[in-house]
Design an enzyme around this catalytic site. Structure first.
Site, PDB file in Angstrom:
ATOM      1  N   THR A   1      27.015 -32.448   3.927  1.00  0.00           N
ATOM      2  CA  THR A   1      27.773 -32.143   2.711  1.00  0.00           C
ATOM      3  C   THR A   1      29.271 -32.366   2.875  1.00  0.00           C
ATOM      4  O   THR A   1      30.048 -32.001   1.995  1.00  0.00           O
ATOM      5  CB  THR A   1      27.529 -30.685   2.283  1.00  0.00           C
TER       6      THR A   1
ATOM      7  N   GLY B   1      31.186 -34.967   2.570  1.00  0.00           N
ATOM      8  CA  GLY B   1      31.783 -35.722   1.466  1.00  0.00           C
ATOM      9  C   GLY B   1      31.923 -34.894   0.197  1.00  0.00           C
ATOM     10  O   GLY B   1      32.852 -35.108  -0.591  1.00  0.00           O
ATOM     11  N   ASP B   2      30.996 -33.950  -0.024  1.00  0.00           N
ATOM     12  CA  ASP B   2      31.108 -33.061  -1.185  1.00  0.00           C
ATOM     13  C   ASP B   2      32.347 -32.182  -1.075  1.00  0.00           C
ATOM     14  O   ASP B   2      33.115 -32.027  -2.033  1.00  0.00           O
ATOM     15  CB  ASP B   2      29.866 -32.171  -1.293  1.00  0.00           C
ATOM     16  N   TYR B   3      32.537 -31.587   0.096  1.00  0.00           N
ATOM     17  CA  TYR B   3      33.702 -30.721   0.292  1.00  0.00           C
ATOM     18  C   TYR B   3      34.997 -31.524   0.191  1.00  0.00           C
ATOM     19  O   TYR B   3      35.985 -31.074  -0.400  1.00  0.00           O
ATOM     20  CB  TYR B   3      33.623 -30.016   1.641  1.00  0.00           C
TER      21      TYR B   3
ATOM     22  N   GLY C   1      35.627 -32.210  -3.396  1.00  0.00           N
ATOM     23  CA  GLY C   1      36.070 -30.984  -4.053  1.00  0.00           C
ATOM     24  C   GLY C   1      37.544 -30.716  -3.797  1.00  0.00           C
ATOM     25  O   GLY C   1      38.286 -30.287  -4.693  1.00  0.00           O
TER      26      GLY C   1
END
Length: 405
Positions: free
Chosen positions: A172, A174-176, A179
């Site tokens: 995850t 890349g998600d953080y 964000g």
């Protein structure tokens, strides 16, 4: 609020988090930690899929949800129903930011795209997170962080030389990252709005966030045609030694000697100052040319000592080094405790405490706070509808019967 405690910097900002899982919701979480009122809009049937990711809690959701959905109020709303869409528009009219990460064009199909929402609220700032952005030939493709790591260029670099490319730390990541970039974009857009009164949308693509953190990959290829390959635990292109080394007790340390001065310090820590002379490995180019030999010397030295001994000797000579911490190490680390990086919160309806990461960054006068953990599905539906839209008990009950909320 206690008069002695200054309001948080984003107090008075209302955020609608209509997104799912991590990327855009993480932006909303960051805004909430610094005072924004975050309304988590979820579908009545099951809500955000993040509620089911990770270790189950006694409440029925997960520890991931409790930690990453902190400081939010949950409102259930079926946006595909006309009444649900109208309620959403009413909330948008009274909000500052909307965070979404549906596939490109989804909100437009529901009649809730940017053009519609900005007419309702010209001052609105909207974060739109997708795998590939709102434009371009890939805009309609689904995107997830693991794919973004691959497309953006960092997954290719993770792993041992000539081995299978590995996950760069977390699936995850890349998600953080997105964000964080999304939050930066929202704050800049709010600043622009303060000056002009005009809102705008932030177009954040997962792969772009990853690609932005790839150092000199682009200029090195563009100028010299260099394609960097996997280097394992050592970043051998620029510095040696610069990697991870195992110790006698089966643990690991990271050592970073990016300059000749730092290598001289390491040589003293190893009790072999002669290694840093001009006739041996004292100059960076010499170490790069003999990287295998230098790494082998450091590897043998670390392998003969415990991790504590290696670090103690490095610290004594100001050599940049540190332990490769697992989470058990982190819980016992004095720095984490001194900085209060771990926050214990009572988890509603479980009778237990949940330990979560503290808000960052640190503001000297108005630090972020964790006021609540992730809410139960629809926990605040009635509260929000009464507070913002003035609906009474009968109207709210009718919406529940129709499964609008």
């Amino acid at each position: 609020m206690d008069a002695a405690i200054p309001p948080l910097p984003l107090a008075g900002i209302r955020v609608i988090d209509m997104a799912t899982v991590i990327a855009a919701p993480f932006c909303a979480t960051l805004l909430g930690e610094f005072g924004a009122d975050v309304l988590k809009v979820e579908h009545p049937d099951g809500g955000d899929a993040l509620r089911r990711f990770g270790t189950p809690s006694q409440r029925g959701d997960t520890l991931t949800w409790l930690s990453e959905s902190r400081n939010k109020r949950s409102l259930t709303l079926d946006l595909r129903q006309k009444e649900g869409a109208e309620i959403f528009k009413g909330l948008v009219a009274q909000s500052d930011v909307v965070c979404e990460n549906f596939r490109t064009g989804t909100l437009e199909k529901w009649g809730l795209g940017w053009e519609v929402l900005k007419r309702i609220n010209p001052k609105l700032v909207m974060l739109r997170v997708t795998g590939y952005g709102q434009t371009g030939p890939y805009k309609d493709r689904p995107g997830f962080a693991r794919v973004a790591h691959a497309v953006g260029g960092i997954a290719y670099l993770a792993g041992m030389p000539k081995g299978t490319p590995m996950t760069p730390g977390s699936t995850t990541l890349g998600d953080y990252m997105t964000g964080l970039y999304g939050c930066l974009g929202v704050l800049m857009a709010l600043r622009h709005r303060d000056h002009t009164g005009e809102g705008q949308y932030v177009d954040a693509a997962l792969y772009e966030s990853v690609f932005r953190c790839t150092e000199e990959l682009a200029p090195a290829f563009g100028m010299y045609g260099v394609v960097r390959e996997r280097a394992g635990s050592s970043h051998n292109d620029f510095a040696v030694p610069h990697g991870h080394f195992s110790t006698k007790d089966g643990k690991w340390v990271a050592i970073s000697c990016a300059t000749d001065l730092l290598f001289a310090r390491l040589a003293r820590a190893m009790g072999r100052p002669e290694l840093a002379s001009s006739s041996t490995y004292g100059e960076q180019q010499t170490r790069l040319a003999h990287r295998h030999d230098v790494n082998e010397i450091v590897r043998d030295w670390c392998g003969a000592l415990t991790r504590e001994d290696v670090l103690e000797r490095c610290y004594a000579t100001d050599t940049p080094a540190g332990p490769l911490n697992n989470i058990a190490d982190i819980f016992g680390d004095r720095q984490f405790h001194a900085r209060r990086n771990l926050v214990a919160m009572d988890a509603p309806d479980t009778g237990e405490q949940v330990i979560v990461p503290a808000p960052v960054p640190r503001l000297s006068e108005t630090p972020g706070s964790i006021r609540s953990l992730g809410p139960k599905l629809g926990e605040h539906s009635s509260e929000v509808l009464r507070e913002l839209l003035g609906l009474d008990k009968a109207q709210i009950a009718a919406l529940r019967v129709k499964r609008v909320i």
